[in-house]
Motif scaffolding. Structure first.
Motif, PDB file in Angstrom:
ATOM      1  N   VAL A  47     -42.035 -15.520 101.271  1.00 30.34           N
ATOM      2  CA  VAL A  47     -42.370 -16.695 102.080  1.00 30.34           C
ATOM      3  C   VAL A  47     -43.867 -17.009 101.980  1.00 30.34           C
ATOM      4  O   VAL A  47     -44.252 -18.180 101.859  1.00 30.34           O
ATOM      5  CB  VAL A  47     -41.926 -16.497 103.548  1.00 30.34           C
ATOM      6  CG1 VAL A  47     -42.485 -17.580 104.445  1.00 30.34           C
ATOM      7  CG2 VAL A  47     -40.414 -16.467 103.637  1.00 30.34           C
ATOM      8  N   ILE A  48     -44.702 -15.991 101.993  1.00 31.14           N
ATOM      9  CA  ILE A  48     -46.143 -16.229 101.859  1.00 31.14           C
ATOM     10  C   ILE A  48     -46.451 -16.846 100.498  1.00 31.14           C
ATOM     11  O   ILE A  48     -47.305 -17.732 100.389  1.00 31.14           O
ATOM     12  CB  ILE A  48     -46.940 -14.924 102.093  1.00 31.14           C
ATOM     13  CG1 ILE A  48     -46.903 -14.580 103.573  1.00 31.14           C
ATOM     14  CG2 ILE A  48     -48.373 -15.047 101.605  1.00 31.14           C
ATOM     15  CD1 ILE A  48     -47.522 -13.240 103.931  1.00 31.14           C
ATOM     16  N   SER A  49     -45.726 -16.409  99.463  1.00 25.06           N
ATOM     17  CA  SER A  49     -45.970 -16.977  98.135  1.00 25.06           C
ATOM     18  C   SER A  49     -45.511 -18.433  98.041  1.00 25.06           C
ATOM     19  O   SER A  49     -45.942 -19.155  97.139  1.00 25.06           O
ATOM     20  CB  SER A  49     -45.278 -16.138  97.062  1.00 25.06           C
ATOM     21  OG  SER A  49     -43.886 -16.329  97.100  1.00 25.06           O
ATOM     22  N   LEU A  50     -44.653 -18.864  98.957  1.00 26.20           N
ATOM     23  CA  LEU A  50     -44.157 -20.252  98.944  1.00 26.20           C
ATOM     24  C   LEU A  50     -45.055 -21.205  99.726  1.00 26.20           C
ATOM     25  O   LEU A  50     -44.929 -22.419  99.575  1.00 26.20           O
ATOM     26  CB  LEU A  50     -42.740 -20.314  99.518  1.00 26.20           C
ATOM     27  CG  LEU A  50     -41.665 -19.536  98.766  1.00 26.20           C
ATOM     28  CD1 LEU A  50     -40.341 -19.626  99.510  1.00 26.20           C
ATOM     29  CD2 LEU A  50     -41.521 -20.027  97.341  1.00 26.20           C
ATOM     30  N   ILE A  51     -45.947 -20.685 100.542  1.00 25.14           N
ATOM     31  CA  ILE A  51     -46.792 -21.529 101.393  1.00 25.14           C
ATOM     32  C   ILE A  51     -47.686 -22.410 100.521  1.00 25.14           C
ATOM     33  O   ILE A  51     -48.358 -21.941  99.603  1.00 25.14           O
ATOM     34  CB  ILE A  51     -47.641 -20.676 102.352  1.00 25.14           C
ATOM     35  CG1 ILE A  51     -46.737 -19.969 103.355  1.00 25.14           C
ATOM     36  CG2 ILE A  51     -48.681 -21.530 103.075  1.00 25.14           C
ATOM     37  CD1 ILE A  51     -47.455 -19.003 104.268  1.00 25.14           C
ATOM     38  N   GLY A  52     -47.679 -23.701 100.812  1.00 25.74           N
ATOM     39  CA  GLY A  52     -48.539 -24.657 100.128  1.00 25.74           C
ATOM     40  C   GLY A  52     -48.017 -25.129  98.779  1.00 25.74           C
ATOM     41  O   GLY A  52     -48.684 -25.908  98.110  1.00 25.74           O
ATOM     42  N   GLN A  60     -38.489 -23.208  91.566  1.00 25.10           N
ATOM     43  CA  GLN A  60     -38.717 -22.285  90.456  1.00 25.10           C
ATOM     44  C   GLN A  60     -38.777 -20.831  90.944  1.00 25.10           C
ATOM     45  O   GLN A  60     -38.178 -19.944  90.344  1.00 25.10           O
ATOM     46  CB  GLN A  60     -40.011 -22.628  89.733  1.00 25.10           C
ATOM     47  CG  GLN A  60     -40.282 -21.743  88.536  1.00 25.10           C
ATOM     48  CD  GLN A  60     -41.597 -22.074  87.850  1.00 25.10           C
ATOM     49  OE1 GLN A  60     -42.383 -22.866  88.359  1.00 25.10           O
ATOM     50  NE2 GLN A  60     -41.828 -21.468  86.708  1.00 25.10           N
ATOM     51  N   ILE A  61     -39.473 -20.584  92.044  1.00 24.60           N
ATOM     52  CA  ILE A  61     -39.575 -19.216  92.575  1.00 24.60           C
ATOM     53  C   ILE A  61     -38.218 -18.731  93.079  1.00 24.60           C
ATOM     54  O   ILE A  61     -37.789 -17.622  92.768  1.00 24.60           O
ATOM     55  CB  ILE A  61     -40.643 -19.145  93.690  1.00 24.60           C
ATOM     56  CG1 ILE A  61     -42.035 -19.353  93.084  1.00 24.60           C
ATOM     57  CG2 ILE A  61     -40.586 -17.816  94.428  1.00 24.60           C
ATOM     58  CD1 ILE A  61     -43.125 -19.529  94.104  1.00 24.60           C
ATOM     59  N   LEU A  62     -37.534 -19.573  93.848  1.00 22.69           N
ATOM     60  CA  LEU A  62     -36.221 -19.168  94.361  1.00 22.69           C
ATOM     61  C   LEU A  62     -35.148 -19.175  93.280  1.00 22.69           C
ATOM     62  O   LEU A  62     -34.060 -18.644  93.472  1.00 22.69           O
ATOM     63  CB  LEU A  62     -35.797 -20.067  95.526  1.00 22.69           C
ATOM     64  CG  LEU A  62     -36.535 -19.830  96.836  1.00 22.69           C
ATOM     65  CD1 LEU A  62     -36.091 -20.826  97.883  1.00 22.69           C
ATOM     66  CD2 LEU A  62     -36.321 -18.420  97.332  1.00 22.69           C
ATOM     67  N   GLY A  63     -35.450 -19.777  92.130  1.00 22.25           N
ATOM     68  CA  GLY A  63     -34.510 -19.766  91.012  1.00 22.25           C
ATOM     69  C   GLY A  63     -34.417 -18.410  90.349  1.00 22.25           C
ATOM     70  O   GLY A  63     -33.476 -18.132  89.601  1.00 22.25           O
ATOM     71  N   SER A  64     -35.376 -17.535  90.623  1.00 26.01           N
ATOM     72  CA  SER A  64     -35.319 -16.177  90.096  1.00 26.01           C
ATOM     73  C   SER A  64     -34.173 -15.430  90.782  1.00 26.01           C
ATOM     74  O   SER A  64     -34.091 -15.406  92.013  1.00 26.01           O
ATOM     75  CB  SER A  64     -36.647 -15.469  90.375  1.00 26.01           C
ATOM     76  OG  SER A  64     -36.493 -14.084  90.229  1.00 26.01           O
ATOM     77  N   PRO A  65     -33.283 -14.829  90.000  1.00 27.76           N
ATOM     78  CA  PRO A  65     -32.157 -14.106  90.616  1.00 27.76           C
ATOM     79  C   PRO A  65     -32.621 -13.014  91.590  1.00 27.76           C
ATOM     80  O   PRO A  65     -32.019 -12.845  92.653  1.00 27.76           O
ATOM     81  CB  PRO A  65     -31.416 -13.496  89.425  1.00 27.76           C
ATOM     82  CG  PRO A  65     -31.791 -14.345  88.277  1.00 27.76           C
ATOM     83  CD  PRO A  65     -33.185 -14.826  88.541  1.00 27.76           C
ATOM     84  N   PHE A  66     -33.681 -12.292  91.237  1.00 18.10           N
ATOM     85  CA  PHE A  66     -34.172 -11.230  92.116  1.00 18.10           C
ATOM     86  C   PHE A  66     -34.616 -11.780  93.466  1.00 18.10           C
ATOM     87  O   PHE A  66     -34.268 -11.245  94.515  1.00 18.10           O
ATOM     88  CB  PHE A  66     -35.335 -10.481  91.441  1.00 18.10           C
ATOM     89  CG  PHE A  66     -35.930  -9.430  92.325  1.00 18.10           C
ATOM     90  CD1 PHE A  66     -35.271  -8.230  92.535  1.00 18.10           C
ATOM     91  CD2 PHE A  66     -37.134  -9.646  92.977  1.00 18.10           C
ATOM     92  CE1 PHE A  66     -35.808  -7.256  93.366  1.00 18.10           C
ATOM     93  CE2 PHE A  66     -37.683  -8.683  93.807  1.00 18.10           C
ATOM     94  CZ  PHE A  66     -37.013  -7.486  93.998  1.00 18.10           C
ATOM     95  N   VAL A  67     -35.360 -12.886  93.442  1.00 20.26           N
ATOM     96  CA  VAL A  67     -35.867 -13.480  94.681  1.00 20.26           C
ATOM     97  C   VAL A  67     -34.706 -14.030  95.515  1.00 20.26           C
ATOM     98  O   VAL A  67     -34.632 -13.795  96.726  1.00 20.26           O
ATOM     99  CB  VAL A  67     -36.906 -14.581  94.386  1.00 20.26           C
ATOM    100  CG1 VAL A  67     -37.287 -15.330  95.647  1.00 20.26           C
ATOM    101  CG2 VAL A  67     -38.132 -13.983  93.716  1.00 20.26           C
ATOM    102  N   ALA A  68     -33.792 -14.751  94.873  1.00 17.81           N
ATOM    103  CA  ALA A  68     -32.664 -15.342  95.601  1.00 17.81           C
ATOM    104  C   ALA A  68     -31.777 -14.259  96.217  1.00 17.81           C
ATOM    105  O   ALA A  68     -31.383 -14.351  97.384  1.00 17.81           O
ATOM    106  CB  ALA A  68     -31.845 -16.237  94.674  1.00 17.81           C
ATOM    107  N   ILE A  69     -31.482 -13.221  95.446  1.00 18.50           N
ATOM    108  CA  ILE A  69     -30.634 -12.140  95.965  1.00 18.50           C
ATOM    109  C   ILE A  69     -31.342 -11.391  97.092  1.00 18.50           C
ATOM    110  O   ILE A  69     -30.720 -11.040  98.104  1.00 18.50           O
ATOM    111  CB  ILE A  69     -30.210 -11.189  94.825  1.00 18.50           C
ATOM    112  CG1 ILE A  69     -29.221 -11.912  93.905  1.00 18.50           C
ATOM    113  CG2 ILE A  69     -29.614  -9.903  95.365  1.00 18.50           C
ATOM    114  CD1 ILE A  69     -28.903 -11.182  92.626  1.00 18.50           C
TER     115      ILE A  69
END
Length: 129
Positions: A47-52, A60-69
């Motif tokens: 979530v901190i990496s998504l800020i701004g 793109q970030i949430l498209g990573s399978p690791f992040v989404a899972i």
């Protein structure tokens, strides 16, 4: 030697006693608590990496399978832990049978709605739709 019991005579007649389900509930609470430690740390970092960031970067970030899972596991574990915790509060502090049953049902439905809404949002963003 005579065995003493703390159960009342009416309790013995009605067969009131342990429901034999407390251990399972206790273990579920402890396991979800343990699972939430690393999952919450990972979710905070995500979530901190998504800020701004703009929508395309978030997708793109949430498209990573690791992040989404990781986020899906976090949402599932949080909602399960929430349901179990509120269930304990309701069972301990609500004494009317109808009110207790209604609140337990509402607790379960609310948990399902929150879980489905969060899961839908994560999947929608992760697939970039």
């Amino acid at each position: 030697m005579k065995s003493t019991s703390i159960r009342t005579p009416i309790g013995k007649v009605r067969g009131l006693g342990s429901a034999k389900s407390g251990t399972e509930h206790w273990w579920e609470m402890r396991l979800t608590s343990i699972a939430l430690l690393p999952l919450t740390l990972a979710a905070i970092v995500i979530v901190i990496s998504l800020i701004g960031r703009n929508h395309a970067a978030v997708v793109q970030i949430l498209g990573s399978p690791f992040v989404a899972i990781t986020m899906l596991l976090w949402v599932y574990t949080v909602t399960l832990h929430m349901r179990l915790g509120l269930q304990s509060v309701i069972e301990d502090y609500i004494h009317g049978k109808a009110m207790k049953t209604g609140l337990l049902i509402a607790n379960t439905f609310l948990t399902i709605v929150v879980w489905l809404a969060c899961t839908y949002a994560i999947l929608k963003l992760s697939f970039g739709v």
